[in-house]
Design a protein around this motif. Structure first.
Motif, PDB file in Angstrom:
ATOM      1  N   PHE A  68      48.632  36.298  46.938  1.00  0.00           N
ATOM      2  CA  PHE A  68      48.818  37.279  48.007  1.00  0.00           C
ATOM      3  C   PHE A  68      47.501  37.944  48.420  1.00  0.00           C
ATOM      4  O   PHE A  68      47.340  38.323  49.568  1.00  0.00           O
ATOM      5  N   HIS A  69      46.575  38.064  47.466  1.00  0.00           N
ATOM      6  CA  HIS A  69      45.302  38.695  47.786  1.00  0.00           C
ATOM      7  C   HIS A  69      44.336  37.756  48.498  1.00  0.00           C
ATOM      8  O   HIS A  69      43.348  38.214  49.063  1.00  0.00           O
ATOM      9  N   LEU A 114      35.469  39.510  47.934  1.00  0.00           N
ATOM     10  CA  LEU A 114      35.766  39.552  46.500  1.00  0.00           C
ATOM     11  C   LEU A 114      35.742  40.978  45.960  1.00  0.00           C
ATOM     12  O   LEU A 114      36.530  41.322  45.082  1.00  0.00           O
ATOM     13  N   ARG A 115      34.852  41.796  46.482  1.00  0.00           N
ATOM     14  CA  ARG A 115      34.771  43.196  46.038  1.00  0.00           C
ATOM     15  C   ARG A 115      36.087  43.933  46.292  1.00  0.00           C
ATOM     16  O   ARG A 115      36.473  44.831  45.549  1.00  0.00           O
ATOM     17  N   TYR A 116      36.772  43.560  47.354  1.00  0.00           N
ATOM     18  CA  TYR A 116      38.052  44.188  47.689  1.00  0.00           C
ATOM     19  C   TYR A 116      39.231  43.305  47.301  1.00  0.00           C
ATOM     20  O   TYR A 116      40.294  43.367  47.906  1.00  0.00           O
ATOM     21  N   GLU A 117      39.007  42.494  46.266  1.00  0.00           N
ATOM     22  CA  GLU A 117      40.028  41.665  45.628  1.00  0.00           C
ATOM     23  C   GLU A 117      40.760  40.732  46.575  1.00  0.00           C
ATOM     24  O   GLU A 117      41.984  40.556  46.497  1.00  0.00           O
ATOM     25  N   THR A 118      39.998  40.141  47.475  1.00  0.00           N
ATOM     26  CA  THR A 118      40.512  39.059  48.296  1.00  0.00           C
ATOM     27  C   THR A 118      39.428  37.994  48.304  1.00  0.00           C
ATOM     28  O   THR A 118      38.373  38.184  47.723  1.00  0.00           O
ATOM     29  N   SER A 119      39.708  36.864  48.901  1.00  0.00           N
ATOM     30  CA  SER A 119      38.704  35.802  48.925  1.00  0.00           C
ATOM     31  C   SER A 119      39.030  34.821  50.036  1.00  0.00           C
ATOM     32  O   SER A 119      40.055  34.933  50.701  1.00  0.00           O
ATOM     33  N   ASP A 124      36.276  30.098  45.298  1.00  0.00           N
ATOM     34  CA  ASP A 124      36.114  31.540  45.112  1.00  0.00           C
ATOM     35  C   ASP A 124      37.307  32.074  44.320  1.00  0.00           C
ATOM     36  O   ASP A 124      37.152  32.904  43.432  1.00  0.00           O
ATOM     37  N   LEU A 125      38.469  31.583  44.653  1.00  0.00           N
ATOM     38  CA  LEU A 125      39.691  31.989  43.972  1.00  0.00           C
ATOM     39  C   LEU A 125      39.682  31.510  42.526  1.00  0.00           C
ATOM     40  O   LEU A 125      40.007  32.264  41.605  1.00  0.00           O
TER      41      LEU A 125
END
Length: 183
Positions: A68-69, A114-119, A124-125
């Motif tokens: 989801f992120h 990535l800093r905001y918990e997405t990618s 990267d994931l």
């Protein structure tokens, strides 16, 4: 959502304005999609989505939070990559400068996401999941994975583009690492 938009725009700009004109590679699934683009002419963003499907099936079953992120980051970055694919910049930079600028812009975009918990998904994931389990810096993991991918592309892009692509992924790794450091 802002991190996804800015990060995706950065990736799309970095890939199309600085890497693709010189047949340079990024790492990760975008790097694999670039290889397919250079060899077959396939759209990079769409190819990234298609080759991400097995990873997203795995993540759906094992780490749904990451699914989801990152799904939005994958879709937005793939969209911006294909959106900018036909833009002409009107400038001609030396390949060395283009490799550096592409690395900086992509690294900042990926690091911000990535800093905001997405990618952007993809490796990267994978790196994000491994980093959480091992405490190895996500930028270092991305660098190692990216190195393997560009090494596999020497036969398609040639030795010169390989070396400049190596410079690009080093810069992406450094900026991703610096951007994801939490104080």
């Amino acid at each position: 959502m802002t991190a996804i938009l800015i990060g995706s725009l950065s990736v799309g700009i970095g890939v199309n304005f600085f890497l693709a004109p010189y047949h340079l590679l990024d790492g990760g699934l975008i790097g694999i999609a670039l290889l397919m683009h250079y060899y077959f002419g396939s759209p990079v963003g769409l190819t990234t989505i298609i080759i991400s499907i097995p990873l997203y099936i795995y993540v759906w079953n094992s780490a749904r939070r990451y699914f989801f992120h990152s799904i939005h980051g994958l879709l937005f970055s793939s969209f911006t990559i294909d959106l900018f694919s036909n833009f002409e910049t009107g400038w001609e930079l030396p390949i060395f400068v283009s490799a550096i600028l592409g690395g900086v812009i992509i690294g900042l975009g990926v690091g911000l996401m990535l800093r905001y918990e997405t990618s952007t998904g993809g490796t990267d994931l994978i790196a994000q999941i491994i980093s959480k389990k091992t405490a190895i810096n996500v930028g270092v993991l991305i660098f190692v994975i990216d190195g393997c991918i560009i090494l596999s592309g020497i036969g398609i892009v040639g030795i010169g583009a390989f070396f400049y692509s190596s410079l690009t992924i080093m810069i992406v790794g450094i900026l991703t690492s610096l951007t994801t450091i939490h104080e």
